[in-house]
Motif scaffolding. Structure first.
Motif: not given
Length: 464
Positions: A238-245, A297-304, A324-331
């Motif tokens: 599992x790789x959880x990451x936060x991406x912010x634009x 392999x799967x990835x979920x967008x946990x939140x926006x 700012x906009x943030x998502x959390x991905x669950x890969x």
């Protein structure tokens, strides 16, 4: 129903339950003659005779509403387990996960570790179960914390995941000790905190303190609910990451004066849909992951989250261009993939968008990383549990991999102990759902498998 008892009433119930245990819990049973001859039908028959006790123990554990978050009732639940095992001759220790996420004086991350020493040195087998449960939620037809026993089942939040497995491991260990008083080695049982939120106040904390490493412990069985004839060898990564634009704030009536971070994030999500998700779907694994859909392999967008809504007035829109906009991905990734490869698939898209979109910028941070793990089928614990399944059910086990992670990750990563599997009663599909239940017959049969596994591990693996 989802009725909850007031905290003061619960405190009284917990105290009464523990006090009753102190008064009435049986001392170690008389050891039958010839019990040092090893695992025999008498052991299995004795577990059969304790079916009602096993059901009542499970119901009692459910009645502690150990909901996480916030981490309610951990201490009284741990003390209930510890007091029972102390009466059976175990040395009992309570370990608080001080400073771990969520730990406080109001919600201490209390863990219990109990150890029974055999008559001579040998290997140590450890049964680890988490005591925390997720919130009850809506849709129940029974009180989720009443521990209702009916129609051959025990109902309640945590019945399946995993207080039924904890109870089965306790009865298996107690019965094995009764029937094999001269065994070599040691047996440990733990009830740990916070597995549902990552296990950092439970197994991870204990592993850092040496509780899950040789020479203290040699073999670990985690009674998670993955069906009574299955052995779970590990899990995907599992790789959880936060991406912010990033963008630039401006008045919402003049968006051309600003730069919308939400529109930038829309471009990210669009690229994920068109490129990344189809590529992940084509990746297959040799790992026997269940269900079959998780063998890729799967990835979920946990939140926006985007814009300044919460900063302006809760529930009302902000009149601004979002900066700012943030998502959390669950890969979730496979044994065949490297973490560098997994990350590069995402960053390559983000870096390309920096060239394609004027003023596009992003920030990314790791939130959690767990590498895939899979214990070898020929390791001592899988072999011992497989032998028990063949004896109790008359068929070979099914070897599986969990689509999500559980506390095995900390035992392998921190404790450096790899002879560990998940095996326990319960149907995984029932976990976290309304009217969760565990079958009494399933718990009894799983307890037999665990007792047989204990016998194999302690007899076939002498110290040194």
């Amino acid at each position: 129903m989802n009725k909850r008892t007031h905290s003061g009433e619960r405190d009284g119930l917990w105290s009464n339950r523990i006090s009753r245990l102190k008064r009435n819990a049986p001392l170690a049973r008389a050891r039958p003659p010839g019990s040092n001859r090893g695992m025999n039908e008498k052991t299995l028959e004795t577990i059969d005779s304790r079916a009602d006790e096993l059901a009542e123990l499970t119901a009692d554990l459910i009645r502690f509403p150990t909901v996480n978050p916030p981490g309610e009732a951990y201490t009284p639940c741990a003390e209930y387990i510890g007091e029972r095992l102390r009466k059976r001759g175990f040395a009992v220790e309570y370990v608080r996960g001080v400073g771990t996420p969520g730990d406080s004086d109001r919600y201490p991350r209390t863990n219990v570790v109990a150890r029974f020493e055999g008559r001579s040195p040998g290997k140590t087998v450890h049964f680890n179960s988490h005591i925390d449960v997720v919130e009850a939620g809506d849709g129940w037809t029974l009180d989720p914390f009443a521990g209702v026993i009916k129609d051959g089942r025990v109902y309640g939040r945590g019945a399946c995941d995993m207080k039924g497995g904890l109870a089965a491991s306790i009865v298996a260990a107690e019965t094995y000790i009764d029937m094999n008083p001269d065994f070599a080695g040691a047996i440990e049982i733990s009830g740990t905190a916070d597995e549902e939120s990552g296990g950092f106040g439970g197994v991870a904390y204990l592993a850092e303190k040496g509780y899950f490493s040789p020479p203290r412990v040699d073999h670990v069985i985690i009674p998670e609910p993955l069906n009574k004839d299955r052995i779970c060898l590990g899990h995907r990564g599992v790789w959880w990451a936060e991406i912010e634009t990033k963008g630039q704030i401006a008045h919402g009536s003049m968006p051309f004066l600003g730069d919308s971070a939400v529109r930038h994030m829309g471009a990210v999500l669009g690229a994920f849909e068109e490129e990344l998700f189809p590529a992940l779907d084509r990746k297959q694994t040799r790992m026997p992951v269940v269900p079959e859909g998780a063998r890729r392999s799967t990835m979920n967008i946990n939140s926006v989250h985007g814009g300044q809504t919460d900063d302006y007035f809760p529930g009302l829109p902000s009149p601004n261009v979002p900066d700012s906009c943030k998502i959390v991905i669950d890969r979730r990734f496979l044994l065949e993939e490297s973490l560098d490869e997994v990350k590069a698939e995402v960053t390559s898209i983000l870096d390309r968008l920096k060239w394609e979109r004027p003023r596009f910028d992003y920030r990314m941070r790791d939130m959690m990383i767990v590498h895939p793990g899979m214990t070898d089928e020929d390791a001592p614990v899988p072999r011992a549990i497989a032998s028990g399944i063949r004896r109790v059910f008359g068929r070979d086990p099914q070897y599986v991999i969990s689509p999500g992670t559980y506390d095995q990750k900390h035992i392998a990563r921190i404790g450096k102990l790899h002879d560990c599997v998940a095996y326990g009663p319960g149907i995984l599909d029932l976990a976290h759902r309304p009217d969760e239940w565990v079958g009494i017959a399933d718990m009894v049969e799983s307890a037999k498998v665990m007792a047989h596994g204990l016998d194999v591990l302690l007899r076939d693996n002498p110290s040194g």
